[in-house]
Design a protein around this motif. Structure first.
Motif, short mmCIF file in Angstrom:
data_model
loop_
_atom_site.label_atom_id
_atom_site.label_comp_id
_atom_site.label_asym_id
_atom_site.label_seq_id
_atom_site.Cartn_x
_atom_site.Cartn_y
_atom_site.Cartn_z
N GLU A 77 11.49 8.02 -0.54
CA GLU A 77 12.47 7.57 -1.52
C GLU A 77 12.09 6.23 -2.14
O GLU A 77 12.41 5.95 -3.30
CB GLU A 77 13.86 7.48 -0.89
CG GLU A 77 14.00 6.51 0.27
CD GLU A 77 13.66 7.13 1.62
OE1 GLU A 77 14.09 6.55 2.64
OE2 GLU A 77 12.98 8.18 1.64
N VAL A 78 11.36 5.39 -1.39
CA VAL A 78 10.89 4.11 -1.93
C VAL A 78 9.70 4.36 -2.87
O VAL A 78 9.61 3.78 -3.96
CB VAL A 78 10.51 3.14 -0.80
CG1 VAL A 78 9.92 1.85 -1.37
CG2 VAL A 78 11.73 2.84 0.06
N ALA A 79 8.79 5.23 -2.44
CA ALA A 79 7.62 5.53 -3.27
C ALA A 79 8.03 6.12 -4.62
O ALA A 79 7.39 5.84 -5.65
CB ALA A 79 6.70 6.49 -2.53
N ALA A 80 9.09 6.90 -4.63
CA ALA A 80 9.51 7.58 -5.85
C ALA A 80 9.93 6.60 -6.95
O ALA A 80 9.86 6.93 -8.13
CB ALA A 80 10.66 8.54 -5.54
N TRP A 83 -1.90 0.92 -4.73
CA TRP A 83 -0.96 -0.20 -4.64
C TRP A 83 0.29 0.12 -5.44
O TRP A 83 0.21 0.62 -6.55
CB TRP A 83 -1.58 -1.48 -5.18
CG TRP A 83 -2.56 -2.15 -4.27
CD1 TRP A 83 -3.91 -2.21 -4.40
CD2 TRP A 83 -2.24 -2.88 -3.08
NE1 TRP A 83 -4.47 -2.93 -3.37
CE2 TRP A 83 -3.47 -3.35 -2.54
CE3 TRP A 83 -1.05 -3.19 -2.41
CZ2 TRP A 83 -3.54 -4.12 -1.37
CZ3 TRP A 83 -1.10 -3.94 -1.25
CH2 TRP A 83 -2.33 -4.39 -0.74
N ARG A 84 1.46 -0.20 -4.87
CA ARG A 84 2.72 0.00 -5.57
C ARG A 84 3.49 -1.32 -5.67
O ARG A 84 3.46 -2.13 -4.73
CB ARG A 84 3.60 1.00 -4.81
CG ARG A 84 2.99 2.40 -4.64
CD ARG A 84 2.85 3.14 -5.96
NE ARG A 84 2.44 4.52 -5.77
CZ ARG A 84 3.29 5.55 -5.73
NH1 ARG A 84 4.60 5.33 -5.86
NH2 ARG A 84 2.85 6.77 -5.54
N ALA A 85 4.14 -1.53 -6.80
CA ALA A 85 5.06 -2.65 -6.96
C ALA A 85 6.41 -2.21 -6.41
O ALA A 85 7.06 -1.33 -6.98
CB ALA A 85 5.17 -3.05 -8.42
N VAL A 86 6.81 -2.78 -5.29
CA VAL A 86 7.96 -2.29 -4.54
C VAL A 86 9.11 -3.29 -4.62
O VAL A 86 9.00 -4.43 -4.14
CB VAL A 86 7.60 -2.04 -3.08
CG1 VAL A 86 8.81 -1.53 -2.29
CG2 VAL A 86 6.46 -1.03 -2.99
N GLU A 87 10.21 -2.88 -5.23
CA GLU A 87 11.39 -3.74 -5.27
C GLU A 87 11.93 -3.93 -3.86
O GLU A 87 12.07 -2.98 -3.09
CB GLU A 87 12.47 -3.12 -6.17
CG GLU A 87 12.14 -3.15 -7.64
CD GLU A 87 13.34 -2.77 -8.51
OE1 GLU A 87 14.47 -2.74 -7.97
OE2 GLU A 87 13.13 -2.51 -9.70
N PHE A 125 0.85 -1.19 0.00
CA PHE A 125 0.00 0.00 0.00
C PHE A 125 0.89 1.24 0.00
O PHE A 125 1.76 1.42 0.86
CB PHE A 125 -0.91 -0.02 1.23
CG PHE A 125 -1.94 1.05 1.23
CD1 PHE A 125 -2.99 1.04 0.32
CD2 PHE A 125 -1.89 2.10 2.15
CE1 PHE A 125 -3.96 2.03 0.32
CE2 PHE A 125 -2.85 3.10 2.17
CZ PHE A 125 -3.89 3.07 1.24
N GLY A 126 0.67 2.12 -0.98
CA GLY A 126 1.58 3.23 -1.22
C GLY A 126 1.77 4.18 -0.06
O GLY A 126 2.87 4.71 0.13
#
Length: 299
Positions: free
Chosen positions: A108-111, A122-126, A101-102
């Motif tokens: 810095e991760v969201a960017a 929703w974000r695809a987060v490495e 969840f964004g």
């Protein structure tokens, strides 16, 4: 509607999973399960607040054999014991990313984490995984008694194989979640907040822009939060979605069933924190609001 609840790896590459390690002798996990008597109950709902497309109905009589089930979802501490003992690597760790969840992400991760089409919260987060739920820089050190998340159906199966357990069927899950109450909307009755008391961990406020945390939590809660149901199970609705053994649609066999809703559910958008509600995701998918509880038996 499943993407709104839990986005999935619909187009991700297929991974080859290593055989699960052998279960430890006299598994402590299996010994701690609750024993339920089984029997016949009315499964499903015709609730006007439900989602007919999810095949919540029709109401039908179903019989389950006596079985055992965990009082809580599997915790981070329990999953860590499994991972340490076996060296198991989850699918999120192998894919290199998972969905989070964004609003939980550091700037810095969201960017660098792209939103999911149609559900941009929703974000695809490495780097997101059960060890790092919000990606790099996050950890579960202070969440040992919270439900493990970012685990796929395959990951849950591997844990079950190690612990001498299995995932519950949907019928077993719903029977257990109802806690002995017949055709009630929630595990405690039909009223969401009896006497103004919060009974589960769901979204409070305006989804998806404001979660007031009025129930005490904005993300996961400890697995034994709130009052247990009549069978002694905690958090069968809200907190995290729980994988079940069944295919969501046996005719298609593409996605596995999930039950219970999560901390992101809200009546304005996804009121799937009702006992009869269903959702699904592909068995290789993982998100920050999917976990599982284990079962065994028949008793």
């Amino acid at each position: 509607m499943s993407d709104c609840c839990t986005p999935g790896h619909a187009h991700a590459p297929t991974l080859t999973l290593a055989p699960p390690p052998a279960a430890p002798p006299a598994s402590r996990v299996a010994r701690q399960l609750l024993t339920l008597p089984g029997g016949s109950f009315l499964m499903g709902t015709d609730d006007p607040e439900g989602f007919p497309a999810d095949a919540e109905g029709p109401i039908r009589e179903v019989t389950v054999e006596p079985f055992r089930i965990a009082a809580t979802a599997v915790t981070n501490a329990q999953f860590a014991t499994f991972a340490k003992a076996t060296g198991y690597t989850t699918e999120a760790e192998r894919f290199g990313f998972s969905f989070t969840f964004g609003a939980f992400l550091a700037d810095e991760v969201a960017a660098v984490s792209p939103p999911v089409a149609a559900v941009p919260w929703w974000r695809a987060v490495e780097g997101a995984s059960w060890r790092h739920p919000e990606g790099p820089g996050s950890h579960v050190t202070d969440r040992q008694n919270h439900p493990v998340v970012h685990v796929s159906w395959h990951d849950a199966q591997a844990y079950c194989a190690w612990s001498g357990t299995r995932l519950p069927t949907e019928a077993e899950w719903e029977y257990a979640a109802r806690g002995g109450l017949e055709q009630r909307r929630y595990p405690w009755g039909d009223e969401l907040m009896p006497d103004g008391r919060h009974m589960c961990n769901i979204w409070q406020g305006e989804f998806p822009v404001l979660n007031t945390g009025a129930d005490g939590y904005v993300s996961t809660a400890p697995v034994n939060s709130f009052r247990p149901n009549g069978f002694g199970l905690y958090n069968t609705v809200g907190n995290v979605w729980e994988w079940c053994a069944d295919w969501f649609d046996p005719a298609e066999e593409t996605s596995r069933a999930m039950r219970g809703g999560s901390y992101l559910c809200h009546d304005s958008y996804c009121n799937r924190y009702r006992v009869a509600a269903r959702s699904s995701n592909t068995p290789d998918s993982s998100t920050g609001n999917i976990g599982f509880r284990v079962a065994a038996g028949p008793a």
